[in-house]
Design a protein around this motif. Structure first.
Motif, PDB file in Angstrom:
ATOM      1  N   LEU A 138      25.445 -48.259  -0.881  1.00 46.26           N
ATOM      2  CA  LEU A 138      24.935 -49.418  -1.613  1.00 46.26           C
ATOM      3  C   LEU A 138      23.601 -48.997  -2.183  1.00 46.26           C
ATOM      4  N   LEU A 139      23.432 -49.204  -3.472  1.00 49.05           N
ATOM      5  CA  LEU A 139      22.189 -48.831  -4.117  1.00 49.05           C
ATOM      6  C   LEU A 139      21.557 -50.087  -4.706  1.00 49.05           C
ATOM      7  N   SER A 140      20.326 -50.401  -4.296  1.00 50.11           N
ATOM      8  CA  SER A 140      19.627 -51.548  -4.891  1.00 50.11           C
ATOM      9  C   SER A 140      18.380 -51.043  -5.591  1.00 50.11           C
ATOM     10  N   ILE A 141      18.078 -51.675  -6.706  1.00 52.13           N
ATOM     11  CA  ILE A 141      16.855 -51.339  -7.443  1.00 52.13           C
ATOM     12  C   ILE A 141      16.057 -52.626  -7.617  1.00 52.13           C
ATOM     13  N   HIS A 142      14.778 -52.589  -7.290  1.00 52.86           N
ATOM     14  CA  HIS A 142      13.913 -53.755  -7.458  1.00 52.86           C
ATOM     15  C   HIS A 142      12.746 -53.368  -8.352  1.00 52.86           C
TER      16      HIS A 142
ATOM     17  N   PHE B  83      26.819 -41.461   0.140  1.00 53.16           N
ATOM     18  CA  PHE B  83      25.583 -41.806   0.841  1.00 53.16           C
ATOM     19  C   PHE B  83      24.755 -40.551   1.116  1.00 53.16           C
ATOM     20  N   GLY B  84      25.444 -39.483   1.538  1.00 50.64           N
ATOM     21  CA  GLY B  84      24.737 -38.237   1.836  1.00 50.64           C
ATOM     22  C   GLY B  84      23.966 -37.704   0.639  1.00 50.64           C
ATOM     23  N   LYS B  85      24.553 -37.873  -0.539  1.00 51.04           N
ATOM     24  CA  LYS B  85      23.888 -37.360  -1.742  1.00 51.04           C
ATOM     25  C   LYS B  85      22.763 -38.299  -2.189  1.00 51.04           C
ATOM     26  N   LEU B  86      23.040 -39.607  -2.163  1.00 51.66           N
ATOM     27  CA  LEU B  86      22.067 -40.533  -2.741  1.00 51.66           C
ATOM     28  C   LEU B  86      20.929 -40.926  -1.804  1.00 51.66           C
TER      29      LEU B  86
ATOM     30  N   HIS C 288      16.049 -42.881  -1.893  1.00 51.76           N
ATOM     31  CA  HIS C 288      15.487 -44.043  -1.224  1.00 51.76           C
ATOM     32  C   HIS C 288      13.958 -43.996  -1.262  1.00 51.76           C
ATOM     33  N   GLY C 289      13.335 -44.955  -1.925  1.00 55.02           N
ATOM     34  CA  GLY C 289      11.874 -44.964  -1.998  1.00 55.02           C
ATOM     35  C   GLY C 289      11.406 -45.517  -3.339  1.00 55.02           C
ATOM     36  N   VAL C 290      10.111 -45.318  -3.625  1.00 56.92           N
ATOM     37  CA  VAL C 290       9.533 -45.883  -4.839  1.00 56.92           C
ATOM     38  C   VAL C 290       9.467 -44.819  -5.941  1.00 56.92           C
ATOM     39  N   HIS C 291       9.964 -45.205  -7.122  1.00 55.70           N
ATOM     40  CA  HIS C 291       9.978 -44.304  -8.283  1.00 55.70           C
ATOM     41  C   HIS C 291       8.922 -44.797  -9.279  1.00 55.70           C
ATOM     42  N   ARG C 292       8.116 -43.871  -9.782  1.00 53.22           N
ATOM     43  CA  ARG C 292       7.004 -44.255 -10.654  1.00 53.22           C
ATOM     44  C   ARG C 292       7.195 -43.705 -12.067  1.00 53.22           C
TER      45      ARG C 292
ATOM     46  N   ASN D  13       0.337 -50.328 -27.593  1.00 53.31           N
ATOM     47  CA  ASN D  13       1.078 -49.124 -27.220  1.00 53.31           C
ATOM     48  C   ASN D  13       0.298 -48.273 -26.222  1.00 53.31           C
ATOM     49  N   LEU D  14      -0.282 -48.930 -25.211  1.00 52.20           N
ATOM     50  CA  LEU D  14      -1.107 -48.219 -24.243  1.00 52.20           C
ATOM     51  C   LEU D  14      -0.248 -47.538 -23.187  1.00 52.20           C
ATOM     52  N   ARG D  15      -0.892 -46.576 -22.499  1.00 54.02           N
ATOM     53  CA  ARG D  15      -0.172 -45.916 -21.422  1.00 54.02           C
ATOM     54  C   ARG D  15      -0.025 -46.889 -20.263  1.00 54.02           C
ATOM     55  N   GLN D  16       1.152 -46.879 -19.670  1.00 55.09           N
ATOM     56  CA  GLN D  16       1.452 -47.874 -18.653  1.00 55.09           C
ATOM     57  C   GLN D  16       2.138 -47.180 -17.478  1.00 55.09           C
ATOM     58  N   THR D  17       1.761 -47.585 -16.260  1.00 52.47           N
ATOM     59  CA  THR D  17       2.446 -47.053 -15.075  1.00 52.47           C
ATOM     60  C   THR D  17       3.284 -48.163 -14.474  1.00 52.47           C
ATOM     61  N   SER D  18       4.565 -47.904 -14.262  1.00 52.66           N
ATOM     62  CA  SER D  18       5.458 -48.915 -13.681  1.00 52.66           C
ATOM     63  C   SER D  18       6.092 -48.369 -12.414  1.00 52.66           C
ATOM     64  N   PHE D  19       6.438 -49.295 -11.527  1.00 48.69           N
ATOM     65  CA  PHE D  19       7.069 -48.901 -10.272  1.00 48.69           C
ATOM     66  C   PHE D  19       8.391 -49.632 -10.086  1.00 48.69           C
ATOM     67  N   ALA D  20       9.333 -48.969  -9.439  1.00 46.94           N
ATOM     68  CA  ALA D  20      10.565 -49.640  -9.040  1.00 46.94           C
ATOM     69  C   ALA D  20      10.961 -49.056  -7.684  1.00 46.94           C
ATOM     70  N   LYS D  21      11.536 -49.940  -6.862  1.00 44.86           N
ATOM     71  CA  LYS D  21      11.929 -49.492  -5.526  1.00 44.86           C
ATOM     72  C   LYS D  21      13.442 -49.333  -5.476  1.00 44.86           C
ATOM     73  N   VAL D  22      13.892 -48.183  -4.964  1.00 45.67           N
ATOM     74  CA  VAL D  22      15.321 -47.930  -4.825  1.00 45.67           C
ATOM     75  C   VAL D  22      15.657 -47.915  -3.338  1.00 45.67           C
ATOM     76  N   GLU D  23      16.676 -48.670  -2.962  1.00 47.66           N
ATOM     77  CA  GLU D  23      17.105 -48.670  -1.564  1.00 47.66           C
ATOM     78  C   GLU D  23      18.535 -48.158  -1.489  1.00 47.66           C
ATOM     79  N   ILE D  24      18.789 -47.257  -0.558  1.00 49.71           N
ATOM     80  CA  ILE D  24      20.140 -46.712  -0.383  1.00 49.71           C
ATOM     81  C   ILE D  24      20.567 -46.954   1.055  1.00 49.71           C
ATOM     82  N   THR D  25      21.696 -47.623   1.228  1.00 53.73           N
ATOM     83  CA  THR D  25      22.215 -47.794   2.585  1.00 53.73           C
ATOM     84  C   THR D  25      23.697 -47.419   2.585  1.00 53.73           C
ATOM     85  N   PRO D  26      24.203 -46.966   3.741  1.00 49.54           N
ATOM     86  CA  PRO D  26      25.623 -46.614   3.797  1.00 49.54           C
ATOM     87  C   PRO D  26      26.487 -47.871   3.776  1.00 49.54           C
ATOM     88  N   VAL D  27      27.685 -47.773   3.214  1.00 46.20           N
ATOM     89  CA  VAL D  27      28.640 -48.881   3.262  1.00 46.20           C
ATOM     90  C   VAL D  27      29.407 -48.751   4.578  1.00 46.20           C
TER      91      VAL D  27
END
Length: 365
Positions: free
Chosen positions: A125-129, A185-188, A192-196, A207-221
């Motif tokens: 299961l892959l969630s992105i926030h 699951f083994g590959k993904l 798991h963690g925060v991607h910047r 059009n300024l430089r911007q830093t964004s964050f998203a959190k990815v969660e990986i759990t086994p089914v």
């Protein structure tokens, strides 16, 4: 071209490596499981419960993919070793050729050793926030959704959308996917963690430089409830109405479900268009996956021993940085692996990052 005895030594060493790998991957046990399931499938009334039957067929296909290549490699290597031991010089050329093929075959299969963790062969299961940062962050979450969907496509995996919440102007606030295939699951789990993301924002006029964050969660089914036993009294289940986009005919029944696991404080909410019962089942499956994940992280024997996840670290745990401006680079902060082609990475080409992570964690294990 080396002589026959060198060739014999090479084959002998390869034979030992293959045997070793088969032991580590429990190939014999898996072969027995496969045979049991295959004989079940020949039962005259096997298809009477077609859901159960399909689950078993899926298991058979998965086991075959895992077991067959090792079984046939093991047999070929020992056959060739026997031939080499006869010492017949006329076979030397053929055997040398065979050895090269078998050896490179082994090298390819050997990557599976990196994927022999408890839940590695499960689907994921892959969630992105989306993190703070409004539209930019929501757009970034959608870019990641595309990256993983493309990765799944390129690696012959199936993707099923479980839940999605759209962004206000663009992108997504959150999304949950189930990705199925071999060792997903083994590959993904490396993701798991925060991607910047660092880029020039397409959403502000300067059009300024911007830093964004998203959190990815990986759990086994976790398909089999008995893999993770949950005590009913540890659960709090709330049913509420799905909040959809205004104006649309969102179903007015109480079909959204929120399941709280009281001891760990883990909350899973599903507000799909499906029935309450289906949403509850989905939520329970997701909860099992999250508990399974915690169990591995905390080296706990039983679910009862689990402590809640460390919430404060959730957004501090940056694992990878994607820079599109002022230079182009994707860098993994754990393995130090980097790529100077972010477009390719964002198009789903993340296998080298996955590989680097698996090799590092195998080294630690």
């Amino acid at each position: 071209m080396g002589d026959m005895s060198t060739l014999k030594d090479d084959l002998s060493a390869l034979n030992a490596s293959v045997e070793d790998a088969c032991t580590q991957l429990s190939i014999d046990t898996l072969s027995n499981d496969l045979e049991t399931l295959q004989s079940k499938a020949t039962d005259p009334d096997f298809w009477q419960d077609s859901d159960a039957a399909q689950k078993i067929m899926k298991k058979i296909a998965k086991l075959e993919k895992r077991v067959q290549p090792w079984v046939s490699l093991r047999k070929s290597v020992s056959d060739n070793l026997e031939l080499a031991e006869l010492g017949d010089e006329t076979l030397q050329k053929d055997l040398a050729k065979q050895y090269n093929t078998l050896n490179s075959n082994y090298e390819l299969l050997k990557d599976e050793l990196l994927l022999s963790g408890t839940y590695d062969d499960h689907d994921a299961l892959l969630s992105i926030h989306a993190g703070a940062g409004g539209t930019d962050a929501q757009d970034w979450a959608e870019m990641l959704l595309r990256m993983y969907s493309r990765w799944a496509e390129q690696n012959s995996c199936e993707v099923q959308l479980i839940d999605e919440s759209s962004g206000d102007e663009a992108g997504i606030k959150s999304v949950m996917l189930e990705i199925s295939g071999v060792n997903v699951f083994g590959k993904l789990k490396s993701e798991h963690g925060v991607h910047r993301l660092v880029r020039l924002s397409p959403f502000n006029s300067d059009n300024l430089r911007q830093t964004s964050f998203a959190k990815v969660e990986i759990t086994p089914v976790i398909d089999e409830p008995q893999e993770i036993e949950i005590d009913e009294k540890d659960l709090k289940i709330d049913v509420y109405r799905s909040g959809g986009k205004g104006g649309q005919s969102v179903n007015t029944t109480d079909s959204a479900v929120r399941v709280t696991h009281i001891p760990t404080g883990i909350v899973v909410a599903i507000q799909n268009e499906r029935s309450q019962l289906q949403n509850k089942e989905t939520a329970m499956g997701i909860l099992r996956g999250k508990l399974a994940q915690l169990q591995v992280e905390q080296h706990a024997e039983r679910v009862g021993e689990l402590k809640g996840p460390n919430q404060s670290a959730e957004w501090g745990n940056q694992i990878r940085s994607y820079v599109l401006h002022p230079y182009k680079q994707v860098k993994d902060l754990r393995t130090k692996h980097e790529s100077s082609d972010p477009d390719k990475v964002l198009d789903g080409d993340i296998n080298e990052f996955i590989q680097a992570y698996l090799e590092q964690t195998l080294g630690e294990g």
